[in-house]
Write a protein that holds these residues in place. Sequence first.
Motif, short mmCIF file in Angstrom:
data_model
loop_
_atom_site.label_atom_id
_atom_site.label_comp_id
_atom_site.label_asym_id
_atom_site.label_seq_id
_atom_site.Cartn_x
_atom_site.Cartn_y
_atom_site.Cartn_z
N GLY A 141 0.84 -1.19 0.00
CA GLY A 141 0.00 0.00 0.00
C GLY A 141 0.87 1.23 0.00
O GLY A 141 0.71 2.14 0.81
N ALA A 142 1.83 1.27 -0.93
CA ALA A 142 2.86 2.31 -0.94
C ALA A 142 2.32 3.68 -1.31
O ALA A 142 2.95 4.70 -1.00
CB ALA A 142 3.99 1.91 -1.90
N ASN A 143 1.18 3.74 -2.00
CA ASN A 143 0.57 4.99 -2.41
C ASN A 143 1.57 5.84 -3.19
O ASN A 143 2.12 5.37 -4.19
CB ASN A 143 0.00 5.72 -1.19
CG ASN A 143 -1.01 6.79 -1.57
OD1 ASN A 143 -0.69 7.97 -1.56
ND2 ASN A 143 -2.21 6.39 -1.94
N VAL B 96 3.98 8.02 -10.20
CA VAL B 96 4.23 8.85 -9.02
C VAL B 96 5.29 8.20 -8.13
O VAL B 96 6.18 8.88 -7.59
CB VAL B 96 2.93 9.08 -8.23
CG1 VAL B 96 3.18 9.98 -7.03
CG2 VAL B 96 1.86 9.67 -9.12
N LEU B 97 5.22 6.87 -7.97
CA LEU B 97 6.23 6.16 -7.19
C LEU B 97 7.61 6.29 -7.81
O LEU B 97 8.62 6.47 -7.10
CB LEU B 97 5.85 4.68 -7.06
CG LEU B 97 4.85 4.33 -5.97
CD1 LEU B 97 4.31 2.92 -6.17
CD2 LEU B 97 5.50 4.45 -4.60
N GLU B 98 7.68 6.19 -9.12
CA GLU B 98 8.96 6.35 -9.79
C GLU B 98 9.53 7.75 -9.57
O GLU B 98 10.74 7.92 -9.36
CB GLU B 98 8.80 6.06 -11.29
CG GLU B 98 8.51 4.58 -11.58
CD GLU B 98 8.12 4.34 -13.03
OE1 GLU B 98 7.85 5.33 -13.74
OE2 GLU B 98 8.06 3.16 -13.44
N VAL C 35 10.91 -2.62 -1.60
CA VAL C 35 9.85 -3.11 -2.49
C VAL C 35 8.59 -2.29 -2.23
O VAL C 35 8.05 -2.31 -1.12
CB VAL C 35 9.57 -4.61 -2.27
CG1 VAL C 35 8.50 -5.10 -3.24
CG2 VAL C 35 10.85 -5.43 -2.41
N ALA C 36 8.14 -1.56 -3.24
CA ALA C 36 6.91 -0.77 -3.14
C ALA C 36 5.79 -1.51 -3.84
O ALA C 36 5.84 -1.72 -5.06
CB ALA C 36 7.12 0.61 -3.76
N VAL C 37 4.79 -1.93 -3.08
CA VAL C 37 3.66 -2.68 -3.62
C VAL C 37 2.44 -1.76 -3.63
O VAL C 37 1.99 -1.31 -2.57
CB VAL C 37 3.36 -3.94 -2.78
CG1 VAL C 37 2.25 -4.76 -3.41
CG2 VAL C 37 4.62 -4.78 -2.60
N GLU C 38 1.92 -1.48 -4.81
CA GLU C 38 0.78 -0.57 -4.93
C GLU C 38 -0.17 -1.09 -6.01
O GLU C 38 0.25 -1.30 -7.15
CB GLU C 38 1.24 0.85 -5.27
CG GLU C 38 0.15 1.85 -5.53
CD GLU C 38 -0.89 1.90 -4.41
OE1 GLU C 38 -2.09 1.75 -4.72
OE2 GLU C 38 -0.50 2.07 -3.23
N ALA C 39 -1.44 -1.26 -5.64
CA ALA C 39 -2.41 -1.83 -6.57
C ALA C 39 -2.95 -0.81 -7.56
O ALA C 39 -3.35 -1.19 -8.67
CB ALA C 39 -3.57 -2.45 -5.79
N ASN C 40 -2.97 0.46 -7.18
CA ASN C 40 -3.51 1.49 -8.07
C ASN C 40 -2.53 1.75 -9.21
O ASN C 40 -1.46 2.32 -8.99
CB ASN C 40 -3.75 2.78 -7.28
CG ASN C 40 -4.47 3.84 -8.09
OD1 ASN C 40 -4.51 3.78 -9.31
ND2 ASN C 40 -5.02 4.83 -7.42
N ASP D 135 -7.36 7.81 -2.26
CA ASP D 135 -8.55 6.98 -2.11
C ASP D 135 -8.51 5.78 -3.06
O ASP D 135 -8.59 5.94 -4.27
CB ASP D 135 -9.82 7.79 -2.39
CG ASP D 135 -10.09 8.83 -1.33
OD1 ASP D 135 -9.59 8.65 -0.21
OD2 ASP D 135 -10.78 9.81 -1.62
N SER D 136 -8.41 4.59 -2.49
CA SER D 136 -8.51 3.36 -3.27
C SER D 136 -8.76 2.23 -2.30
O SER D 136 -8.42 2.31 -1.12
CB SER D 136 -7.24 3.10 -4.10
OG SER D 136 -6.12 2.97 -3.26
N SER D 137 -9.38 1.16 -2.80
CA SER D 137 -9.72 0.05 -1.91
C SER D 137 -10.01 -1.20 -2.73
O SER D 137 -10.44 -1.13 -3.88
CB SER D 137 -10.96 0.40 -1.07
OG SER D 137 -11.35 -0.69 -0.26
N VAL D 138 -9.79 -2.34 -2.09
CA VAL D 138 -10.16 -3.61 -2.70
C VAL D 138 -11.64 -3.89 -2.51
O VAL D 138 -12.21 -4.78 -3.14
CB VAL D 138 -9.31 -4.75 -2.11
CG1 VAL D 138 -9.70 -5.05 -0.67
CG2 VAL D 138 -9.39 -6.01 -2.96
N PHE D 139 -12.30 -3.09 -1.65
CA PHE D 139 -13.71 -3.30 -1.34
C PHE D 139 -14.58 -2.31 -2.11
O PHE D 139 -14.38 -1.10 -2.04
CB PHE D 139 -13.97 -3.12 0.16
CG PHE D 139 -13.12 -3.99 1.02
CD1 PHE D 139 -13.21 -5.37 0.93
CD2 PHE D 139 -12.22 -3.45 1.92
CE1 PHE D 139 -12.42 -6.19 1.73
CE2 PHE D 139 -11.44 -4.25 2.72
CZ PHE D 139 -11.53 -5.63 2.62
N SER D 140 -15.57 -2.81 -2.82
CA SER D 140 -16.52 -1.94 -3.49
C SER D 140 -17.37 -1.24 -2.44
O SER D 140 -17.76 -1.82 -1.43
CB SER D 140 -17.43 -2.75 -4.43
OG SER D 140 -18.19 -3.68 -3.70
#
Length: 241
Positions: free
Chosen positions: A18-20, A49-51, A38-43, A91-96
């Motif tokens: 959830g590195a955002n 932006v991470l780069e 290690v930056a893990v981000e689903a969005n 704002d992001s989530s795995v939950f609808s």
Amino acid sequence: MAALPRLLSGCDRFIDVGANIGLYVFYANRVLHDAEIVAVEANPSLRTVLEESWQSALTDPGHGNRLTIESCAVLDQPGSIDFFVTPNLDDSSVFSGRVAGASPTTVIGRPLDSFYKPSRKTFIKMDIEGAEYRVLSTARRFLSSMHTEFLLELHPWGEAAIKKYPLNVCNLFFRNGFACKRVYHHHHFFRAGLVSRTFLYLLILPNLLLTWFPHRFPGRMGRAVASLHALLARMRRSFFP
């Protein structure tokens, strides 16, 4: 951020789930030397932006750290899922339904143990909006490791669909030999003997119960407990600003 030098002492792997936008990545680079980050981000919108955050971090030279960006969600099952995002980068989530106005995008899911490597010390920071228990259920190798610590933001709403909340997360860590201490709004989990981790668990248990009850049992009684918890929090801030 002020606690990072202490938390990351001796660390040669830092995994930010959830590195955002990469705030922790940026400051971890200042603390670590010759480490893997290690930056893990689903969005998927946040990869660029991470780069950019990493390029900014490299203006502080001489640390020799290496960054890997993993564009995926960490889940209990591998495969593709819908991940809900908005134009607001926070704002992001795995939950609808968790984030107002969010739209789905398809991302790859991976279990947390897929990132496992032997190390002197691996430190995992997680901010994943209530999916903590589900993700930790995929972390048997990390949870059995003697060289892994965790820093979690425990979201009180948890995951109602499977009835798992911060209380369940702390119980899972306790059963696997981890003690817990509060670090501001986060919880730091680290290896400790039975006596130490039991004492620390009892210190945080009242707050865990007060946040668990309103979400596990919504209704009049749940609202009453939530009001009590809010009152106690205000009193604590008054005495310990």
